[in-house]
Design a protein around this motif. Sequence first.
Motif: not given
Length: 581
Positions: A4-5, A7-9, A11-12, A15, A62-63, A336-337
């Motif tokens: 999950n981290e 995926r977040k990284r 996208l960030k 971005e 995106n994912s 959450t995702q």
Amino acid sequence: MESNEIRKRFLKFFEKRGHKIIPSASLVPENDPSVLFNIAGMQPLMPHLLGLKHPQGKRLANSQKCVRTIDLEEVGDSTHLTFFEMLGNWSLGDYFKEDAIKWSYEFLTKKDEGLGLDVSRLYVTVFGGSEAVVRDLESVEIWKALGIPEHRIYFKSSKSNWWSAGTNSPAGPSTEMFYDLTGSLGDMNQEQFEKAEDEQKVVEIWNDVFMAYKQEDGKVAGELPNKNVDTGAGLERVTTVAQGKKSIYETDIFAPVMNMIKENSQNYDERSARIIADHLRSSIFLISDGVIPGNKDQGYVLRRLIRRAVFKIDQIGLDSGFIKKILEIFVDKYKTQYSNILQNDKITEQVIFDEESKFRKTLKEGLKEFEKGIDPFILATTYGFPIELTAELAHELGKEIDLEDFHKKMAEHQRLSQTASAGMFKGGLANHNKKTIRLHTAHHLLLAGLQTVIGPEIKQRGSNITEERLRIDFLCDHKLTDEEKKKVENWVNEKIKRGLDVVRKEMPLEEAKRIGAEMEFGAKYADMVSVYFIQDKEGNIFSKEFCGGPHVSNTKELSKFKIQKEEAVAQGIRRIKAVLL
Ligand code: SER
């Protein structure tokens, strides 16, 4: 670092480099009956790669949820999955090779904002050239400038380093990144590298495609209006390498389920456990995106996945009560995702349990049939036996089955049954033909009609449109009466006759929600959405739905609407098939 981290990284990271983060599209392609599932992040973006302006701009990331059934036989090895998430970034005619490669490299290797992977375990491949397109020396230079030694850059043919999503598609050469899972391979020549790939010692983790060409009938047919970038990194594979594991199943995504299966099976077998985990996870995502087990198309894939999982569960001596626990672990991981996973969790359980019990019933009868003689085709079509099940049963008796014959018969069966799949592989996006478009507008009217006649609690759960008919799955607690069906039909036909305008408007998501536009149960949307209104000249609105289109411009074009069939597909979910005459 947890998945999950990661995926977040990802996208960030993009971005920060000017990309707009868009939500994953549904696994079932909207408006593209040429494919059963989205197989890559670029698939839902196809119109934009072909030149249509994207409302979110030229840089996207995106994912994307993907399902690839082509890899089904390989599921259970250390790198292939049925369902997977693909991390991707796109340039629609904006940046090209240099930035794409640099950012891939930075994300993989940077410690602070990326994965901090070990550069000495990285290898890359580039396009070696074809009759139509020259060898990609430019990418070689970019890799070298970043510090990848030349002897770790391999030229590969179109077979592996040319990407398209089918014979008619945007396409282009690619450069792929590989990682050494063992940590001990060091420098390799091309032959050694290819051997290591076969042995799954190195694994592909990212693919950057330079989509600058148009492919027609499988051949390069000129350049696209834009030079695009399409990249894809499988989240599960990236997680494997980031966590220093040797297989996808050892990552935080699968380990809890794998451990549970191991602890509770009487005849534990690693490959079977992997298949169970893969198939149940895939089923959760498919059902949450509206797929229901059935005898064709997406439904047939789901049916096979559930039945094969159940069969494997029995085989390794795992109590089937554990299915519920496995589902709970996965739902918890993704809630959450993907909020629709949690919203649908009860439906998902119900659908899987229903299919399990159907399978157990036919299993008994099928086994009797099997004892009379082994015909995999009859077992599959009459008793819903996965081919793997028949093969394994036959194998236990020391017999082999004729797979080629089976697949031939199945293909013929599909052709003859004149199902959606008959029309399904005709034209891809070209299938945005008049017939499909008309049915699409009828679909909107039907949903509005159901809500008017039965009640606002009717919610769409899935849809599928072919050239011949439309299909809608919706939440409803009862079988429709003949009177209700007639009323709905009349309502739709009356709207068709009135010649209502069909109007598209783009608006912020919040605005669309505020005006109560219909959205699919549990689906996720981008910040800017397009909404289709069906309205009369005075501005009275009869239908408003989130939708990418296309649609007819006036309902007059639909002539006459008819409901063909109304049936249950699962508890609380009904299905209508309808046609335009
Ligand atoms: N479309 C390419 C792939 O699926 C890159 O995203 O590998």
